[in-house]
Enzyme design. Structure first.
Site, short mmCIF file in Angstrom:
data_model
loop_
_atom_site.label_atom_id
_atom_site.label_comp_id
_atom_site.label_asym_id
_atom_site.label_seq_id
_atom_site.Cartn_x
_atom_site.Cartn_y
_atom_site.Cartn_z
N LYS A 23 -2.73 -1.38 -5.75
CA LYS A 23 -3.68 -0.38 -5.87
C LYS A 23 -3.70 0.38 -4.52
O LYS A 23 -3.78 1.90 -4.70
CB LYS A 23 -5.20 -1.20 -5.64
N ASN A 24 -3.04 0.01 -3.58
CA ASN A 24 -2.93 1.00 -2.26
C ASN A 24 -1.60 1.66 -2.36
O ASN A 24 -1.19 2.26 -1.36
CB ASN A 24 -3.31 0.28 -1.08
N ARG A 97 -10.69 8.72 -3.26
CA ARG A 97 -10.21 9.21 -2.11
C ARG A 97 -8.96 10.02 -2.19
O ARG A 97 -8.40 10.59 -1.53
CB ARG A 97 -10.16 8.55 -0.74
N CYS A 121 -15.03 3.69 -1.16
CA CYS A 121 -15.84 2.79 -0.74
C CYS A 121 -16.72 3.43 0.30
O CYS A 121 -16.39 4.13 1.13
CB CYS A 121 -15.02 1.54 -0.43
N ASP A 311 -9.12 -5.20 4.65
CA ASP A 311 -9.65 -5.53 3.21
C ASP A 311 -9.59 -6.95 3.08
O ASP A 311 -10.18 -7.50 1.94
CB ASP A 311 -8.34 -4.87 2.16
N VAL A 333 -11.07 -1.59 12.23
CA VAL A 333 -10.65 -0.64 11.58
C VAL A 333 -11.60 0.37 10.93
O VAL A 333 -11.58 1.55 10.93
CB VAL A 333 -9.73 -1.09 10.31
C1 UD1 Z 1 -6.54 2.73 3.15
C2 UD1 Z 1 -6.63 1.73 2.03
C3 UD1 Z 1 -7.85 0.68 2.38
C4 UD1 Z 1 -7.50 0.32 3.65
C5 UD1 Z 1 -7.19 1.23 4.77
C6 UD1 Z 1 -6.88 0.61 6.09
C7 UD1 Z 1 -6.02 2.89 0.17
C8 UD1 Z 1 -6.35 3.60 -1.33
N1 UD1 Z 1 -6.89 2.37 0.78
O1 UD1 Z 1 -7.63 3.41 3.21
O2 UD1 Z 1 -7.85 -0.18 1.28
O3 UD1 Z 1 -8.84 -0.54 3.85
O4 UD1 Z 1 -6.16 1.90 4.43
O5 UD1 Z 1 -5.97 -0.33 5.95
O6 UD1 Z 1 -4.95 2.96 0.34
N2 UD1 Z 1 -9.77 7.87 9.60
C9 UD1 Z 1 -10.62 8.91 10.60
N3 UD1 Z 1 -10.02 10.37 10.20
C10 UD1 Z 1 -9.09 10.48 9.14
C11 UD1 Z 1 -8.60 9.52 8.44
C12 UD1 Z 1 -9.10 8.02 8.64
O7 UD1 Z 1 -11.06 8.85 11.44
O8 UD1 Z 1 -8.74 11.63 8.80
C13 UD1 Z 1 -10.32 6.43 10.19
C14 UD1 Z 1 -11.29 5.91 9.17
O9 UD1 Z 1 -12.36 6.28 9.31
C15 UD1 Z 1 -10.99 4.48 9.58
C16 UD1 Z 1 -9.40 4.28 9.99
O10 UD1 Z 1 -9.03 5.80 10.23
O11 UD1 Z 1 -11.70 3.99 10.57
C17 UD1 Z 1 -8.49 4.03 9.01
O12 UD1 Z 1 -8.42 4.69 7.74
P1 UD1 Z 1 -7.13 4.77 7.06
O13 UD1 Z 1 -6.06 4.01 7.42
O14 UD1 Z 1 -7.01 6.19 6.89
O15 UD1 Z 1 -7.77 4.19 5.45
P2 UD1 Z 1 -7.60 4.91 4.28
O16 UD1 Z 1 -6.09 5.42 3.87
O17 UD1 Z 1 -8.52 5.75 3.57
#
Ligand code: UD1
Length: 442
Positions: A23-24, A97, A121, A311, A333
């Site tokens: 999915k990711n 997202r 989520c 996850d 995280v």
């Molecule tokens: C992806 C995964 C999710 C997984 C996560 C961390 C997908 C669709 N989802 O989510 O399953 O749990 O990686 O491995 O691939 N952050 C900021 N600002 C931003 C972006 C992120 O502060 O602009 C923070 C987030 O709030 C979080 C951390 O960075 O605390 C990690 O987020 P991120 O790795 O970006 O997660 P996703 O890509 O959304």
């Protein structure tokens, strides 16, 4: 009509489940197809809602997505890519997202992108500041619009020297999908290195991109002017594999996860073994099982890859409620990923949440007001309860807990689980779960 899943617990889950493409990765590989000047073929695509959302978004941008009726493989053709109205795009707001990752490919293809307010989520604020900051560094202009953001490449996109404050998966993907066709060289420091990112790099390399993976979380991308379509088989979903592994342990069961790949689950397998779970790596997957006797309490800290993936945390917490003694889970995280424990406590689990970093590494959330450490005391007999599915992984965990519990539980909002778990109910029933989906009386 709302649906309710009735779960009669107390039976170990036993049997075989197959996991398909991650999915990711899959939705991101679909977005990457926009960058090619010929069709792409994506294989091993799961039937999950996130794929439907991206298919819809690609369709309104003129990209055709044809699904092979036998294999489920997707052929994505960007030849007629075009802009979509904000109203059309807005129809997807709140669903996923993934729209944020359309920015780079859309700017390269049609010059601008509209990004609706994002869903996903409910696990903390999930801001997009890193995304917007890197896009600005590439030369994009970001304007606030009603219900979303407009991002344009009026002055072209050029390579940049970038450093992420945290190795965000999404922001790293944003950089990759933008830098591959930006003018000049991009260097990204503190990049995420998850297996799904490496697979996206493989996709982009097949398309003609030049991406160097250096040590110390550094990516160097040399922009090219043209990319072609790819033919790619998505890597298997390690997070689904880990979920079923924890379900086997929590219910005292035995599950062969076909397609699970040992190398992408290394940190999970070490933790599983310390907890007292057994696993056998076999030809086509990994068999996970409870060997009998007591499970051991653990101290676990979530982290970016190659650490213990966030996850995996929620399903593991359910298994930890069945370990003899005190376990600690430090979530580093996401600041707010323990909301799902409320329902577990109502089912009889003993879980206390703390604001302090209860792990060896102080994290970003330590000095702030976030309940991001959990103390789980077991072994707690669980009993049935009614609950509303809060998010993808938390929801899976509630269902496992209900299956491990004595008595009957009723779960509403079960469709959220279809965002990331393919054929979830069929798989549960195939493993012997006594579950029934029925219409809820309003
Ligand atoms: C992806 C995964 C999710 C997984 C996560 C961390 C997908 C669709 N989802 O989510 O399953 O749990 O990686 O491995 O691939 N952050 C900021 N600002 C931003 C972006 C992120 O502060 O602009 C923070 C987030 O709030 C979080 C951390 O960075 O605390 C990690 O987020 P991120 O790795 O970006 O997660 P996703 O890509 O959304």
């Amino acid at each position: 009509m709302n649906k309710v899943l009735t779960i009669n617990g107390g039976q170990p889950l036993k049997g075989t489940v197959a996991v398909r493409g991650a999915k990711n990765l899959v939705p991101k590989a679909m977005v990457a197809a926009l960058l090619g000047d010929s069709p792409s073929v994506l294989r091993n695509v799961p039937e999950i809602k996130d794929v439907d959302v991206v298919t819809g978004l690609l369709n309104i941008h003129g990209v055709t997505v044809d699904k092979d009726s036998v294999t489920g493989d997707l052929t994505l053709n960007p030849a007629a890519a075009k802009s979509a109205s904000s109203k059309e795009i807005d129809a997807y707001a709140g669903d996923s997202r993934i729209p944020i990752l359309f920015c780079g490919p859309l700017m390269h293809t049609i010059g601008e992108a509209f990004i609706p307010d994002l869903g996903g989520c409910r696990i903390g604020d999930r801001p997009i500041d890193y995304h917007l900051n890197v896009l600005r560094e590439f030369g994009a202009v970001v304007d606030k619009a009603p219900n979303g953001i407009t991002i344009s490449a009026r002055n072209g996109l050029h390579g940049a020297k970038l450093h992420l404050p945290f190795p965000s998966v999404g922001a790293t993907e944003q950089v990759l999908l933008t830098a591959v066709k930006a003018h000049g060289v991009t260097e990204l420091k503190n990049a995420a290195m998850e297996p799904e990112i490496m697979d996206l790099i493989s996709v982009l390399q097949k398309m003609g991109a030049i991406i160097n993976v250096r040590s110390e979380r550094t990516l160097v991308i040399e922009g090219v002017t043209q990319l072609r379509g790819y033919d790619h088989t998505a890597l298997p979903d390690r997070n689904e594999g880990a979920s079923w592994a924890s379900a086997a342990l929590a219910t005292g069961g035995d599950i062969l996860v076909q397609g699970a790949d040992q190398k992408d689950l290394s940190a999970f397998l070490n933790t599983y073994r310390k907890l007292g779970g057994e696993f056998d790596v076999v030809g086509d997957g990994i068999r996970f099982y409870h060997p009998g006797g007591e499970l051991n309490p653990l101290v676990v800290e979530t982290d970016v890859h190659p650490g213990f993936m966030t996850d995996w945390q929620q399903p593991l917490v359910v298994a930890l409620t069945q370990a003899q003694g005190v376990s600690i889970v430090h979530e580093t995280v996401y600041e707010n990923r323990f909301g799902f424990t409320d329902a577990l406590v109502r089912m009889g689990a003993t879980i206390q949440l703390h604001r302090e970093c209860l792990g060896s590494n102080p994290c970003r959330f330590g000095q702030r007001d976030f309940l991001h450490s959990a103390v789980i005391t077991g072994r707690a007999p669980l009993h049935g309860a009614d609950f509303v599915i809060p998010d993808l992984r938390g929801g899976f965990s509630h269902v496992i807990a209900a299956l491990a519990a004595e008595g009957t539980s009723n779960a509403s909002g079960i469709e959220l689980i279809n965002r990331g778990y393919e054929h979830f109910l069929d798989k549960l029933q195939g493993l012997g779960a006594d579950v029934e989906l029925r219409d809820a009386a309003l």
